[in-house]
Write a protein that holds these residues in place. Structure first.
Motif: not given
Length: 493
Positions: A325-334, A400-418
């Motif tokens: 999990g650390f090495r490869e991250g997520a993987a497709s079902a196959d 949940d295999t129905k989860m979809s779409g792009a998500e962009v995460y920020w922590y600090d208010p200065v990063s939110r506009p980006l």
């Protein structure tokens, strides 16, 4: 015949002595794996099992613990507070010589407001939290409120499990994990309040700063807003009676800088107003200096000779034997598509687009990297380059295999506009349009000194999106969208 018997006895005795020596060494502390290790990462959780469940326990750079076993690239460790768990070998180093773990608190340790104790920070840096708990899921963790650096002495008024309540002022408290501190010596407790001996103010085009010369480190909290761009801070446990003459005003004090020291709470509060687009801010407590900096975007950043430097961080990616999990991250079902390969491919495409647009680009990794398994090393890489933006690229996964779409995460208010500029562009793979801009306390976007975001481009766990991710055209489109979002953000400077 007698000579042979004597020689036989001598051989037997020599064999017996040799065996005893071997047995003695086999039961020595080193062979029994009881050795000391020092944490080299800024922060790491302690795991109940290798690479899986985390304890509510964290170690910080400078923490020293006892290792009792080494397995699959992980150390089984015993903390001073009695917790046993696992930490990966890429966040620590074995110690040689006569070092010993710092002293710990007595079993009957029970401080109160009426009978407080004092503790000294041994970690290079550790967070102050608003609650006595660190195991919050990243999207809900807003508990980090301040910073304690090595040598800071704090007043402790309660202890819950392994968390110590720190009194910042008569009406403000925070919590610190006990592995980051040790009992303070009587002289340390007596001189807990620090003195400010000098103040320096500076303004250089797009940078404003305040720098205190201070007798020893003190707790601090740092905050910012973007509209308007304000950076404000609180510095605690300060002697307000003997301030230098230039504390309240000096010939070189920039406009928009305010300072106040309240004797009742022994707290310095201050603010920097920095008109313009926020390009980042930071606070550092190093030895006898405490420095707060606010930086706005300089139009010179857009010139070809001094173009913004953007650090791209392809998520995951490490050689064996690190856990999968650390090495490869997520993987497709196959199992054919792996996050680490997709993020590297997208990052390379994005690098090419940004460089053709005139920006400078650096990558945290160009292939598998054992060094970058420490997430904080990726952040330090950007710090060392003095990068203007930090973009961490990932591919999501969910049960949940129905989860979809792009998500962009920020922590600090200065990063939110980006984050919002990038999210508004990301729609190529999404059934939900456009992408979402979301708060999260992820390690790689929490510690940076510039706008920093983490992009989850799609869900590998979603069969439809996984199928699209297999296409080079789709990955090219993702890189296009991230590039457009970055350029939209920078064009506003």
């Amino acid at each position: 015949m007698l000579i042979r018997v004597i020689r036989a006895k001598e051989s037997f005795i020599w064999l017996l002595v040799t065996s005893i020596i071997v047995l003695l060494f086999s039961f020595s502390p080193a062979a029994a794996q009881n050795r000391l290790i020092e944490i080299t990462s800024a922060e790491t959780p302690v795991f109940a099992n290798i690479g899986t469940t985390e304890y509510d326990a964290r170690l910080f750079r400078g923490s020293i613990v006892t290792a009792t076993e080494m397995k699959d690239g992980w150390y089984h460790v015993r903390l001073r507070n009695g917790i046993d768990g696992w930490v990966p070998n890429w966040v620590c180093t074995e110690l040689r010589g006569q070092k010993t773990p710092p002293p710990y608190f007595p079993e009957n340790f029970a401080p109160t407001s009426e009978n407080p104790a004092y503790a000294a920070v041994i970690a290079e840096e550790t967070p102050l939290r608003s609650i006595p708990y660190s195991g919050l899921q990243a999207k809900r963790d807003v508990s980090r409120i301040g910073i304690l650096t090595k040598g800071t002495v704090v007043k402790v008024t309660d202890a819950i499990f392994h968390w110590l309540r720190v009194e910042l002022s008569p009406w403000e408290i925070g919590w610190v994990y006990d592995e980051a501190v040790r009992p303070a010596a009587p002289q340390e407790a007596k001189n807990a309040r620090a003195q400010i001996t000098a103040v320096d103010y500076g303004e250089d085009n797009d940078i404003k700063y305040i720098e205190f010369t201070i007798t020893h480190p003190a707790p601090f909290i740092l905050r910012a807003s973007t509209m308007p761009f304000l950076v404000w801070f609180s510095l605690y446990s300060i002697d307000c009676q003997n301030l230098p003459a230039e504390f309240h005003s000096a010939p070189n004090m920039p406009s928009g800088v305010m300072l106040l020291c309240d004797p009742q709470s022994s707290t310095v509060t201050g603010m920097i107003y920095a008109p313009g687009s926020p390009a980042g801010y930071s606070a550092e407590m190093k030895e006898e200096k405490f420095r707060i900096t606010a930086e706005t975007a300089d139009p010179a950043l857009r010139t070809p000779h001094n173009a913004p430097l953007i650090v791209l961080d392809p998520g995951h990616g490490a050689p064996d034997p690190t856990p999968k999990g650390f090495r490869e991250g997520a993987a497709s079902a196959d199992g054919k598509l792996k996050e680490k390969n997709l993020t590297l491919d997208i990052a390379r495409r994005l690098k090419d687009k940004l460089e053709r647009a005139g920006y400078r680009v650096a990558m945290t990794r160009e292939g598998d990297s054992a060094e970058m398994m420490d997430l904080y090393r990726r952040v330090e890489f950007a710090d060392q380059l003095d990068a203007d933006l930090f973009i961490s690229i990932h591919i999501n996964g969910d049960t949940d295999t129905k989860m979809s779409g792009a998500e962009v995460y920020w922590y600090d208010p200065v990063s939110r506009p980006l984050a919002e500029h990038i999210a508004s562009q990301m729609r190529s793979l999404a059934t939900r349009e456009p992408g979402k801009s979301i708060y999260a306390s992820f390690a790689v976007i929490r510690q940076t000194r510039r706008p920093a975001v983490l992009v989850e481009a799609a869900y590998l766990s979603n069969p439809t999106e996984a199928k699209k991710l297999a296409s080079e055209d789709s990955r090219e489109k993702i890189a296009d969208e991230i590039s457009l979002g970055i350029q939209d953000f920078l064009s506003g400077f």
